[in-house]
Design a protein around this motif. Structure first.
Motif, PDB file in Angstrom:
ATOM      1  N   LYS A 106      46.180  39.430  33.856  1.00 20.09           N
ATOM      2  CA  LYS A 106      46.183  38.002  33.852  1.00 20.09           C
ATOM      3  C   LYS A 106      46.429  37.310  35.220  1.00 20.09           C
ATOM      4  O   LYS A 106      45.774  36.634  36.057  1.00 20.09           O
ATOM      5  CB  LYS A 106      47.114  37.120  33.017  1.00 20.09           C
ATOM      6  CG  LYS A 106      46.927  35.596  33.037  1.00 20.09           C
ATOM      7  CD  LYS A 106      45.735  35.238  32.302  1.00 20.09           C
ATOM      8  CE  LYS A 106      45.673  33.601  32.222  1.00 20.09           C
ATOM      9  NZ  LYS A 106      44.428  33.043  32.133  1.00 20.09           N
ATOM     10  N   THR A 110      44.145  36.060  38.145  1.00 16.18           N
ATOM     11  CA  THR A 110      44.374  34.403  38.941  1.00 16.18           C
ATOM     12  C   THR A 110      44.470  34.604  40.238  1.00 16.18           C
ATOM     13  O   THR A 110      44.025  33.647  40.863  1.00 16.18           O
ATOM     14  CB  THR A 110      45.675  34.151  38.173  1.00 16.18           C
ATOM     15  OG1 THR A 110      45.653  34.015  36.622  1.00 16.18           O
ATOM     16  CG2 THR A 110      45.899  32.529  38.461  1.00 16.18           C
ATOM     17  N   LYS A 114      40.037  36.011  41.824  1.00 21.78           N
ATOM     18  CA  LYS A 114      40.038  34.761  41.336  1.00 21.78           C
ATOM     19  C   LYS A 114      38.621  34.687  40.734  1.00 21.78           C
ATOM     20  O   LYS A 114      37.528  35.019  41.155  1.00 21.78           O
ATOM     21  CB  LYS A 114      40.118  33.747  42.432  1.00 21.78           C
ATOM     22  CG  LYS A 114      41.690  33.903  42.820  1.00 21.78           C
ATOM     23  CD  LYS A 114      41.550  32.687  44.265  1.00 21.78           C
ATOM     24  CE  LYS A 114      42.995  32.943  44.766  1.00 21.78           C
ATOM     25  NZ  LYS A 114      43.100  32.030  45.804  1.00 21.78           N
TER      26      LYS A 114
END
Length: 161
Positions: A106, A110, A114
């Motif tokens: 995750k 992030t 991206k």
């Protein structure tokens, strides 16, 4: 061409694949070595816990032997205890690994890549192997303390304070 003595360089994808395989093998070997050391340290920890348990429960072992427990019964009791400790540690490790893997994926999705959805994959086979290794570590490193408990003489054990 004006510079006839100039040499042109080229590359072949096969060479890159071979280099990647070699680097991958080296990394796997290093990770295997680190994992082996971690398993050895964990096994020694389990053995120390079990030795302390045998020492603290010497009177209990003597009492059980005095009322008819055989060496095999005492051995089995301490082996089961060491396997349960190892399996609990293995299961907790699997859970933590899954959580860290999902969290790392995750974070990577992030902040680094991206807009992507980077997967976190933990195979069922790897969980079975990890649980089996935990079980084996419990047996191997629990044998000495269990044998030590089984060899206690009831009279000496009951005198122990």
């Amino acid at each position: 061409h004006k510079d006839a003595d100039k040499v042109f360089d080229y590359w072949i994808a096969k060479k890159e694949i071979e280099n990647n395989k070699r680097v991958s093998a080296i990394i796997k070997g290093l990770l295997g070595g680190v994992a082996s050391i971690a398993l050895l340290v964990g096994g020694i920890g389990v053995m120390n816990i079990m030795l302390v348990s045998v020492t603290e429960r010497t009177w209990e072992i003597g009492l059980r032997k005095a009322v008819g427990a055989r060496k095999r019964d005492i051995l089995l009791q301490f082996l089961i205890e060491s396997v349960v400790i190892s399996l609990a540690g293995g299961i907790i490790g699997i859970i933590i690994g899954i959580l860290f893997g999902a969290g790392g994926a995750k974070l990577f999705s992030t902040f680094v890549a991206k807009g992507t959805n980077w997967p976190s994959v933990v195979s069922f086979q790897s969980m079975i192997i990890a649980t089996s290794v935990s079980f084996i570590i419990g047996i191997v490193f629990g044998l000495y303390p269990a044998n030590r408990a089984g060899n206690l003489m009831p009279t000496d054990a009951l005198r122990h304070n």
